[in-house]
Design a protein around this motif. Structure first.
Motif, PDB file in Angstrom:
ATOM      1  N   GLU A  15       6.243  -2.561  -1.551  1.00 37.10           N
ATOM      2  CA  GLU A  15       5.091  -2.321  -2.142  1.00 37.10           C
ATOM      3  C   GLU A  15       3.944  -2.352  -1.400  1.00 37.10           C
ATOM      4  N   LYS A  16       4.028  -3.588  -0.404  1.00 32.62           N
ATOM      5  CA  LYS A  16       2.684  -3.813   0.313  1.00 32.62           C
ATOM      6  C   LYS A  16       3.005  -2.842   1.561  1.00 32.62           C
ATOM      7  N   LYS A  17       4.059  -2.355   2.341  1.00 34.49           N
ATOM      8  CA  LYS A  17       4.079  -1.450   3.000  1.00 34.49           C
ATOM      9  C   LYS A  17       3.579  -0.048   2.686  1.00 34.49           C
ATOM     10  N   GLN A  18       3.941   0.269   1.322  1.00 34.73           N
ATOM     11  CA  GLN A  18       3.304   1.466   0.897  1.00 34.73           C
ATOM     12  C   GLN A  18       2.044   1.578   0.586  1.00 34.73           C
ATOM     13  N   LEU A  19       1.411   0.491   0.178  1.00 30.35           N
ATOM     14  CA  LEU A  19       0.045   0.400   0.023  1.00 30.35           C
ATOM     15  C   LEU A  19      -0.784   0.535   1.283  1.00 30.35           C
ATOM     16  N   ALA A  20      -0.255  -0.249   2.282  1.00 31.98           N
ATOM     17  CA  ALA A  20      -0.936   0.021   3.426  1.00 31.98           C
ATOM     18  C   ALA A  20      -0.920   1.111   4.125  1.00 31.98           C
ATOM     19  N   GLU A  21       0.160   1.877   3.912  1.00 36.79           N
ATOM     20  CA  GLU A  21       0.021   3.354   4.240  1.00 36.79           C
ATOM     21  C   GLU A  21      -0.866   4.288   3.420  1.00 36.79           C
ATOM     22  N   ASP A  22      -0.872   3.928   2.239  1.00 39.00           N
ATOM     23  CA  ASP A  22      -1.822   4.774   1.642  1.00 39.00           C
ATOM     24  C   ASP A  22      -3.323   4.511   2.108  1.00 39.00           C
ATOM     25  N   ILE A  23      -3.632   3.277   2.330  1.00 37.29           N
ATOM     26  CA  ILE A  23      -4.903   2.964   2.663  1.00 37.29           C
ATOM     27  C   ILE A  23      -5.403   3.656   3.864  1.00 37.29           C
ATOM     28  N   THR A  24      -4.316   3.591   4.733  1.00 35.80           N
ATOM     29  CA  THR A  24      -4.523   4.011   6.144  1.00 35.80           C
ATOM     30  C   THR A  24      -4.719   5.636   6.219  1.00 35.80           C
ATOM     31  N   LYS A  25      -4.037   6.242   5.186  1.00 38.04           N
ATOM     32  CA  LYS A  25      -4.138   7.762   5.189  1.00 38.04           C
ATOM     33  C   LYS A  25      -5.513   8.225   4.438  1.00 38.04           C
ATOM     34  N   ILE A  80     -14.496   5.052  -2.110  1.00 39.00           N
ATOM     35  CA  ILE A  80     -14.757   3.955  -1.300  1.00 39.00           C
ATOM     36  C   ILE A  80     -14.113   2.848  -2.336  1.00 39.00           C
ATOM     37  N   ARG A  81     -14.586   2.934  -3.646  1.00 36.10           N
ATOM     38  CA  ARG A  81     -14.185   1.918  -4.608  1.00 36.10           C
ATOM     39  C   ARG A  81     -12.681   1.950  -4.692  1.00 36.10           C
ATOM     40  N   THR A  82     -12.324   3.031  -4.702  1.00 34.40           N
ATOM     41  CA  THR A  82     -10.494   3.024  -4.962  1.00 34.40           C
ATOM     42  C   THR A  82      -9.842   2.395  -3.728  1.00 34.40           C
ATOM     43  N   ILE A  83     -10.672   2.431  -2.525  1.00 32.65           N
ATOM     44  CA  ILE A  83      -9.813   1.999  -1.290  1.00 32.65           C
ATOM     45  C   ILE A  83     -10.230   0.395  -1.365  1.00 32.65           C
ATOM     46  N   VAL A  87      -7.238  -2.459  -1.330  1.00 33.07           N
ATOM     47  CA  VAL A  87      -7.364  -3.466  -0.035  1.00 33.07           C
ATOM     48  C   VAL A  87      -7.082  -5.058  -1.003  1.00 33.07           C
ATOM     49  N   ARG A  88      -7.909  -4.859  -2.217  1.00 34.66           N
ATOM     50  CA  ARG A  88      -7.721  -6.252  -3.064  1.00 34.66           C
ATOM     51  C   ARG A  88      -6.162  -6.345  -3.689  1.00 34.66           C
ATOM     52  N   ARG A  89      -5.669  -5.469  -3.988  1.00 35.26           N
ATOM     53  CA  ARG A  89      -4.260  -5.320  -4.422  1.00 35.26           C
ATOM     54  C   ARG A  89      -3.229  -5.949  -3.364  1.00 35.26           C
ATOM     55  N   LEU A  90      -3.577  -5.135  -2.043  1.00 41.44           N
ATOM     56  CA  LEU A  90      -2.897  -5.571  -0.836  1.00 41.44           C
ATOM     57  C   LEU A  90      -2.955  -7.107  -0.501  1.00 41.44           C
ATOM     58  N   ALA A  91      -4.195  -7.747  -0.791  1.00 44.28           N
ATOM     59  CA  ALA A  91      -4.488  -8.994  -0.345  1.00 44.28           C
ATOM     60  C   ALA A  91      -3.705 -10.018  -1.526  1.00 44.28           C
ATOM     61  N   ASP A  92      -3.640  -9.364  -2.628  1.00 45.62           N
ATOM     62  CA  ASP A  92      -2.981 -10.068  -3.837  1.00 45.62           C
ATOM     63  C   ASP A  92      -1.299 -10.170  -3.519  1.00 45.62           C
ATOM     64  N   GLU A 117     -12.670 -16.314   0.739  1.00 49.99           N
ATOM     65  CA  GLU A 117     -13.650 -15.501   1.328  1.00 49.99           C
ATOM     66  C   GLU A 117     -13.559 -14.079   0.890  1.00 49.99           C
ATOM     67  N   MET A 118     -12.375 -13.591   0.303  1.00 51.15           N
ATOM     68  CA  MET A 118     -11.958 -12.163   0.246  1.00 51.15           C
ATOM     69  C   MET A 118     -12.340 -11.979  -1.379  1.00 51.15           C
ATOM     70  N   LEU A 119     -13.208 -12.976  -1.982  1.00 48.56           N
ATOM     71  CA  LEU A 119     -13.450 -12.661  -3.462  1.00 48.56           C
ATOM     72  C   LEU A 119     -14.515 -11.232  -3.344  1.00 48.56           C
ATOM     73  N   PRO A 120     -13.936 -10.430  -4.090  1.00 44.87           N
ATOM     74  CA  PRO A 120     -14.946  -9.169  -4.258  1.00 44.87           C
ATOM     75  C   PRO A 120     -16.501  -9.542  -4.750  1.00 44.87           C
ATOM     76  N   LEU A 121     -17.411  -8.642  -4.107  1.00 47.15           N
ATOM     77  CA  LEU A 121     -18.736  -8.853  -4.682  1.00 47.15           C
ATOM     78  C   LEU A 121     -19.063  -8.008  -5.860  1.00 47.15           C
TER      79      LEU A 121
END
Length: 292
Positions: A15-25, A80-83, A87-92, A117-121
């Motif tokens: 799941e982490k790998k797939q999410l990272a690939e989706d973000i990159t794309k 950008i919000r979807t990205i 990113v937050r899901r990947l961090a979790d 530090e990664m707590l979203p604004l």
């Protein structure tokens, strides 16, 4: 049993790998959308330069250009919000992955720091005012919590400990895991023994009212520990990147408080006593902290 655990770890890594690939794309699309906005802005400027009367004959062209600009900007913001959500899901997922394995004391402290530090604004879009879980705005004491929520949990030894909710039961009881428990044992807590932590930072520039004020009495995560202690806010954040400065109760100082220490917004919550008890004294060096 070991096979099931390995399957769960493998599924988490996939799941982490797939999410990272989706973000990159998705990242090249951000630039493409920005290029589109720049082109539309250029056309808007041309309309304004070439039309002598923007509110007369030139009004339709001007209105069309302005509308196109708003649509392009809204589209980019939504994308950008979807990205950022990804990113937050990947961090979790990364947090769950590291917490699920063996982790040294040093790495645990670093992981807790990064999570803060990664707590979203919190950014206003649908609602003009910040709501529950933004900065100091806590949900109602009886509100339902969710699996995966980070909480301060009141333990049997009278300390507020940093924990994660693993399972939610229908009778307002929650199975939680102490983040500092090597054995990863689950403990059941009642709802009134749990304080959920913020899920968004409050922006001091726009939502100052969603922050604890100077001299507010709080529970805050003592640096390099996994326990919350009573303290007062010496100074709230000035910028959304700033932590609180918290002075913890400490009888070894003449004032009764130690010098102010930085604590992330994620780990500062309203002070609460349970049956007249709470962890009030800041730890002495090495006091009550587990070594790994």
């Amino acid at each position: 049993m070991p096979r099931k655990k390995n399957d769960a770890v493998q599924a988490l890594e996939e799941e982490k790998k797939q999410l990272a690939e989706d973000i990159t794309k998705k990242l090249p699309t951000v630039k493409a959308k920005q290029d589109t906005i720049n082109e539309i802005l250029q056309r808007l400027q041309e309309v304004r330069d070439n039309e002598p009367n923007l509110y007369g004959k030139g009004k339709p062209k001007h209105l069309s250009a302005v509308t196109s600009t708003h649509r392009a900007v809204d589209s980019q913001q939504t994308f950008i919000r979807t990205i950022l959500d990804d990113v937050r899901r990947l961090a979790d997922l990364e947090y769950r992955s590291q917490m699920g394995g063996d982790i040294s004391r040093r790495d645990l402290m670093e992981l807790i720091k990064i999570r803060g530090e990664m707590l979203p604004l919190w950014v206003s879009h649908d609602c003009p005012f910040p709501g529950e879980y933004v900065g100091a705005i806590a949900p109602q004491g009886s509100s339902k919590l969710n699996e995966g929520d980070a909480v301060a949990a009141f333990s049997k030894d009278g300390n507020w400990i940093l924990a994660d909710i693993i399972t939610c039961h229908t009778n307002s009881r929650y199975e939680c895991r102490d983040v500092d428990d090597d054995k990863k044992k689950l403990t059941v807590f009642s709802r009134n023994h749990l304080i959920p932590l913020p899920k968004w930072k409050a922006n001091p520039q726009s939502d100052k009212h969603a922050l604890f004020t100077k001299n507010a009495i709080v529970l805050a995560l003592y640096p390099q520990t996994t326990c919350f202690y009573k303290g007062i806010v010496n100074s709230p954040p000035v910028d959304h990147r700033d932590p609180y400065q918290v002075a913890f109760e400490d009888e070894s100082f003449p004032s009764g408080y130690c010098p102010p220490m930085p604590v992330s917004q994620k780990y500062v919550i309203a002070f609460k006593e349970v049956a007249g008890l709470t962890a009030t004294t800041a730890p002495k060096k090495g006091n009550g902290q587990k070594k790994k």
